[in-house]
Design a protein around this motif. Structure first.
Motif, PDB file in Angstrom:
ATOM      1  N   LEU A  16       0.910  -1.078   0.046  1.00 24.90           N
ATOM      2  CA  LEU A  16      -0.085  -0.009  -0.217  1.00 24.90           C
ATOM      3  C   LEU A  16       0.826   1.393  -0.135  1.00 24.90           C
ATOM      4  N   PHE A  17       2.072   1.243   0.427  1.00 20.07           N
ATOM      5  CA  PHE A  17       3.039   2.175   0.291  1.00 20.07           C
ATOM      6  C   PHE A  17       4.266   2.019  -0.367  1.00 20.07           C
ATOM      7  N   LEU A  18       4.002   1.898  -1.566  1.00 18.75           N
ATOM      8  CA  LEU A  18       5.393   1.583  -2.529  1.00 18.75           C
ATOM      9  C   LEU A  18       6.258   2.741  -2.820  1.00 18.75           C
ATOM     10  N   THR A  19       7.350   2.395  -2.793  1.00 20.36           N
ATOM     11  CA  THR A  19       8.534   3.517  -3.229  1.00 20.36           C
ATOM     12  C   THR A  19       8.527   3.996  -4.603  1.00 20.36           C
ATOM     13  N   ASP A  20       8.999   4.808  -4.943  1.00 30.04           N
ATOM     14  CA  ASP A  20       9.234   5.345  -6.368  1.00 30.04           C
ATOM     15  C   ASP A  20      10.005   4.442  -7.111  1.00 30.04           C
ATOM     16  N   GLU A  21      10.775   3.639  -6.495  1.00 30.06           N
ATOM     17  CA  GLU A  21      11.644   2.479  -7.289  1.00 30.06           C
ATOM     18  C   GLU A  21      10.527   1.488  -7.637  1.00 30.06           C
ATOM     19  N   LEU A  23       7.438   1.676  -7.950  1.00 28.02           N
ATOM     20  CA  LEU A  23       6.528   2.186  -9.042  1.00 28.02           C
ATOM     21  C   LEU A  23       7.041   2.067 -10.341  1.00 28.02           C
ATOM     22  N   ARG A  24       8.074   2.762 -10.293  1.00 28.80           N
ATOM     23  CA  ARG A  24       8.984   2.597 -11.515  1.00 28.80           C
ATOM     24  C   ARG A  24       9.302   1.167 -11.998  1.00 28.80           C
ATOM     25  N   GLN A  25       9.493   0.380 -11.350  1.00 28.23           N
ATOM     26  CA  GLN A  25       9.256  -1.069 -11.924  1.00 28.23           C
ATOM     27  C   GLN A  25       7.921  -1.762 -12.486  1.00 28.23           C
ATOM     28  N   GLY A  26       6.895  -0.998 -11.623  1.00 30.82           N
ATOM     29  CA  GLY A  26       5.668  -1.673 -12.204  1.00 30.82           C
ATOM     30  C   GLY A  26       5.303  -1.010 -13.412  1.00 30.82           C
ATOM     31  N   ILE A  27       5.864   0.404 -13.783  1.00 25.47           N
ATOM     32  CA  ILE A  27       5.661   1.005 -15.136  1.00 25.47           C
ATOM     33  C   ILE A  27       6.470   0.459 -16.005  1.00 25.47           C
ATOM     34  N   GLU A  28       7.583  -0.049 -15.732  1.00 25.36           N
ATOM     35  CA  GLU A  28       8.418  -0.867 -16.864  1.00 25.36           C
ATOM     36  C   GLU A  28       7.835  -2.232 -17.156  1.00 25.36           C
ATOM     37  N   ALA A  29       7.210  -2.778 -16.064  1.00 27.56           N
ATOM     38  CA  ALA A  29       6.501  -3.952 -16.368  1.00 27.56           C
ATOM     39  C   ALA A  29       5.255  -3.807 -17.242  1.00 27.56           C
ATOM     40  N   MET A  30       4.660  -2.667 -17.089  1.00 27.17           N
ATOM     41  CA  MET A  30       3.641  -2.555 -18.037  1.00 27.17           C
ATOM     42  C   MET A  30       3.756  -2.272 -19.328  1.00 27.17           C
ATOM     43  N   PHE A  31       4.922  -1.763 -19.631  1.00 23.07           N
ATOM     44  CA  PHE A  31       5.576  -1.072 -21.053  1.00 23.07           C
ATOM     45  C   PHE A  31       5.946  -2.471 -21.739  1.00 23.07           C
ATOM     46  N   PHE A  32       6.843  -3.345 -20.813  1.00 25.69           N
ATOM     47  CA  PHE A  32       7.039  -4.791 -21.653  1.00 25.69           C
ATOM     48  C   PHE A  32       6.135  -5.401 -21.491  1.00 25.69           C
ATOM     49  N   ALA A  33       5.048  -5.435 -20.947  1.00 24.16           N
ATOM     50  CA  ALA A  33       3.843  -6.450 -20.976  1.00 24.16           C
ATOM     51  C   ALA A  33       3.262  -6.182 -22.178  1.00 24.16           C
ATOM     52  N   TYR A  34       2.997  -4.642 -22.320  1.00 27.98           N
ATOM     53  CA  TYR A  34       2.016  -4.292 -23.654  1.00 27.98           C
ATOM     54  C   TYR A  34       2.829  -4.752 -24.942  1.00 27.98           C
TER      55      TYR A  34
END
Length: 170
Positions: A16-21, A23-34
């Motif tokens: 529930l309290f994710l770090t910026d790092e 969140l960045r990993q989640g964003i990158e995972a979405m890019f590669f998954a897409y």
């Protein structure tokens, strides 16, 4: 895990309290998954000189046969000029049929032709196979969580459109 998937969610980390790092990993995972999600349809479409806009139009016309151009504009969030260019190509190539509205002659209702349905099936089969494998590997709890995250990321208007499509049973 040995297969490259993270065990972070199961290590007791407070999600529930994710770090910026994180969140960045989640964003990158979405890019590669897409990229993976669109790779197979992109290869099919490239042979036809079509792009993702053509794919989205074919997908939503298939989901709601007889949908109007205005409804498709709203669903896709593109300009009228951009959609007209895509529809013109799909109609000229015999994949989509446009019929004048019965109640309002200004409306154009869109339907996939037999060839359009075959293309949509081919594109969707490729994506369903990838999703089926990923969902099977992730398990039911992860699938439910994934859907919750995707729905939570949608803007209100998009969530409404998504819910309408989901509830239509088409």
């Amino acid at each position: 895990m040995a297969d490259g998937r993270s065990t972070t969610a199961h290590s007791g980390e407070n999600l529930l309290f994710l770090t910026d790092e994180q969140l960045r990993q989640g964003i990158e995972a979405m890019f590669f998954a897409y990229r993976g999600f669109t790779a197979d349809p992109d290869r099919i479409l490239a042979d036809m000189a079509y792009g993702r806009a053509h794919h989205r139009a074919v997908h939503f016309i298939n989901r709601a046969p007889g949908t109007t151009v205005n409804n498709l504009l709203s669903l896709l969030g593109v300009t009228k000029q951009s959609l007209n260019r895509v529809l013109r190509t799909l109609i000229e190539d015999g994949l989509v049929e446009s019929k004048v509205g019965k109640l309002d002659k200004r409306e154009r209702h869109l339907f996939l032709t037999t060839e359009g349905q075959a293309l949509e099936q081919k594109l969707s089969d490729a994506q369903r196979a990838r999703m089926r494998m990923a969902f099977r590997d992730a398990g039911p709890e992860a699938v439910a969580g994934f859907r919750q995250v995707l729905e939570a990321m949608m803007d209100g208007e998009m969530r409404f459109a998504y819910k309408r499509l989901k509830d239509s049973g088409i």
